[in-house]
Write an enzyme that holds these catalytic residues in place. Structure first.
Site, mmCIF file in Angstrom:
data_model
loop_
_atom_site.group_PDB
_atom_site.id
_atom_site.type_symbol
_atom_site.label_atom_id
_atom_site.label_comp_id
_atom_site.label_asym_id
_atom_site.label_seq_id
_atom_site.Cartn_x
_atom_site.Cartn_y
_atom_site.Cartn_z
ATOM 1 C CE1 TYR A 28 -3.433 -2.793 0.821
ATOM 2 C CE2 TYR A 28 -2.428 -2.970 2.999
ATOM 3 C CZ TYR A 28 -3.309 -3.430 2.036
ATOM 4 O OH TYR A 28 -4.077 -4.537 2.305
ATOM 5 C CD1 TRP A 32 -6.483 2.642 1.903
ATOM 6 C CD2 TRP A 32 -4.396 2.893 1.155
ATOM 7 N NE1 TRP A 32 -6.314 1.829 0.808
ATOM 8 C CE2 TRP A 32 -5.050 1.961 0.322
ATOM 9 C CE3 TRP A 32 -3.066 3.209 0.862
ATOM 10 C CZ2 TRP A 32 -4.433 1.332 -0.754
ATOM 11 C CZ3 TRP A 32 -2.445 2.590 -0.215
ATOM 12 C CH2 TRP A 32 -3.125 1.670 -1.010
ATOM 13 C CG ASN A 33 -10.383 8.569 4.671
ATOM 14 O OD1 ASN A 33 -10.317 8.705 5.878
ATOM 15 N ND2 ASN A 33 -11.334 9.139 3.945
ATOM 16 C CD1 TRP A 34 -9.422 2.761 6.495
ATOM 17 C CD2 TRP A 34 -10.731 2.253 8.224
ATOM 18 N NE1 TRP A 34 -9.728 1.427 6.430
ATOM 19 C CE2 TRP A 34 -10.525 1.081 7.475
ATOM 20 C CE3 TRP A 34 -11.544 2.178 9.360
ATOM 21 C CZ2 TRP A 34 -11.088 -0.149 7.825
ATOM 22 C CZ3 TRP A 34 -12.110 0.954 9.717
ATOM 23 C CH2 TRP A 34 -11.880 -0.182 8.959
ATOM 24 C CG ASP A 162 -10.701 -4.363 1.037
ATOM 25 O OD1 ASP A 162 -11.090 -3.483 1.822
ATOM 26 O OD2 ASP A 162 -9.658 -4.254 0.394
ATOM 27 N NE ARG A 194 -4.442 -8.680 -0.665
ATOM 28 C CZ ARG A 194 -4.735 -7.413 -0.356
ATOM 29 N NH1 ARG A 194 -4.479 -6.938 0.852
ATOM 30 N NH2 ARG A 194 -5.289 -6.626 -1.239
ATOM 31 C CD1 TRP A 349 -10.657 -6.639 5.256
ATOM 32 C CD2 TRP A 349 -11.521 -6.326 7.288
ATOM 33 N NE1 TRP A 349 -10.069 -5.509 5.791
ATOM 34 C CE2 TRP A 349 -10.589 -5.293 7.043
ATOM 35 C CE3 TRP A 349 -12.189 -6.347 8.524
ATOM 36 C CZ2 TRP A 349 -10.315 -4.282 7.960
ATOM 37 C CZ3 TRP A 349 -11.920 -5.336 9.440
ATOM 38 C CH2 TRP A 349 -10.987 -4.324 9.164
ATOM 39 C CD GLU A 392 -3.017 -5.606 5.564
ATOM 40 O OE1 GLU A 392 -2.201 -6.363 4.988
ATOM 41 O OE2 GLU A 392 -3.924 -5.003 4.967
#
Ligand code: DGY
Length: 419
Positions: A28, A32-34, A162, A194, A349, A392
């Site tokens: 990445y 990234w926003n959050w 995701d 993934r 996730w 992560e």
């Protein structure tokens, strides 16, 4: 060897690209926003000006309509797909055309409250306040134009979760993109950790759909082939709106626009009951296009406690569920309940533990008086970091680190909450 605390600081410094922090190099390589909102909480522990800069640079990519994008492509990188050309959103700063869970106002409130340099913090929040208000107005107006009380999301990447099993049915109905592409993520991380190609094909169809329709809000609202009431976004937005109002009160910045936000938040309080299932005592996401609840227990449901959206009885029931959830694997909280058939302990996730979600869930239970549950989650989280360091995400069965290494938000949450 460095102490865990020093290692966490070193992780943020190593991931600093000059004012913003990449989640991890390679996998990445952008902002990234959050991730940035959470990462700023970590910077706050040892470099307050740098923490504020993280947020300022994120807002430098805010769209005219108020949206804060999910990724800002500040500098080119060949290690990530899909990059800025695929998204086609060429604002002053290239970006994606969706947002991400809006934890920003909540993070900023924590930053103000914990700042050692409170003059600097007050100055920064005062400068950022209007941008935050615009961002929240965008969420409610753009993503709930019919005032249902429940915003919609258009992409699993927007949810930040995701490949959550909560999206399976809705995503299945989305067409596959009809061009060939090469993923980059699976060259950095074991593919078994993934999402599948069948998911990427649809993720990319949606990215193309937004571009083809020129990011037209009304058109996308009317025609998007994927529309979810995502509990993660709804809960995080709700808490963040209340936090924004508290900031406004403290700094004397509230006005008719924040009053309007308060009204929208009330609507969410009235509507959230429609996502509660009486027979299984749980909150579920809803596929808006079929009006059906996605009946799989994911950790997003527990965020309703953090948002203050659960009644007293619901909170008690969710606390019982959380206790069983904690017992169901060696470490907690698995992102999908281990008793679900779709649970996969290492696949992104669909089972792994995410530290920033643990922080939010524990905060919710602590504030509701369920300190045992909160402490248990915090202790498990600490044990994960002691066992595996700053990955992560983590396998709930073994505590093994998964996904990217030297990960910013994991290190940041450790600094903020554990060490
Ligand atoms: C990815 O590329 O996997 C990211 O989660 C998208 O935000």
């Amino acid at each position: 060897a460095l102490s865990l605390k020093e290692l966490a600081k070193q992780t943020l410094k190593d991931n600093d690209l000059g004012g913003y922090t990449v989640p991890t190099h390679g996998l990445y390589p952008f902002q990234w926003n959050w991730d940035s909102a959470i990462t700023a909480l970590g910077w706050m522990k040892f470099d307050e000006p740098r923490a504020w800069q993280e947020i300022e640079i994120l807002f430098s990519g805010q769209w005219d309509n108020g949206m804060v994008p999910h990724i800002l492509f500040h500098k080119n990188s060949e290690t990530y797909f899909p990059g800025p050309n695929i998204w086609g959103a060429n604002r002053a700063i290239k970006s994606t055309s969706i947002s991400q869970p809006p934890v920003l106002a909540t993070a900023i409130k924590e930053m103000l409250e914990t700042a050692k340099d409170s003059a600097l913090a007050t100055e920064k929040v005062t400068q950022l306040f209007n941008k935050l208000v615009e961002y929240h107005l965008w969420w409610y107006n753009d993503r709930d134009p019919q005032n249902t009380g429940l915003v919609v999301t258009y992409h699993p990447w927007e949810s930040g979760m995701d490949n959550s099993p909560a999206w399976d049915d809705a995503l299945h109905a989305v067409p596959c993109v009809d061009w060939e592409y090469t993923r980059r993520d699976t060259s950095h991380v074991d593919p078994s950790q993934r999402p599948h190609k069948s998911e990427y094909d649809r993720f990319l169809y949606l990215v193309d759909f937004f571009k083809r329709h020129n990011f037209d809000s009304q058109y996308i609202f009317d025609n998007c082939p994927y529309k979810m009431n995502d509990l993660g976004i709804i809960a995080i937005l709700h808490r963040a709106t209340k936090d924004l109002l508290i900031l406004g009160d403290k700094l004397g910045l509230n006005d008719e626009r924040t009053e309007y936000l308060a009204k929208r938040a009330k609507m969410t309080e009235q509507a959230i009951g429609s996502l509660w299932c009486e027979s299984s005592n749980y909150f579920y996401c809803r596929n808006v296009l079929t009006n059906s609840l996605a009946k799989v227990k994911t950790s997003a449901g527990l965020l309703c406690v953090y948002a203050g959206l659960a009644t007293k009885a619901q909170t008690e029931s969710l606390n019982n569920t959380a206790q069983q959830w904690i017992e169901a694997s060696q470490f907690s909280i698995a992102s999908t309940h281990p008793s679900e058939t779709c649970y996969e302990p290492q696949r992104y996730w669909r089972g792994p533990i995410w530290l920033h979600i643990n922080w939010m869930i524990a905060l919710g239970f602590a504030e509701s008086g369920f300190t045992n549950t909160a402490n248990h989650i915090q202790q498990d989280t600490r044990n994960l970091v002691l066992t595996s360091g700053y990955y992560e995400y983590f396998n709930p069965e073994t505590g093994a680190g998964c996904g990217g290494k030297n990960f910013s938000w994991t290190a940041a949450i450790a600094l903020h909450w554990l060490l």
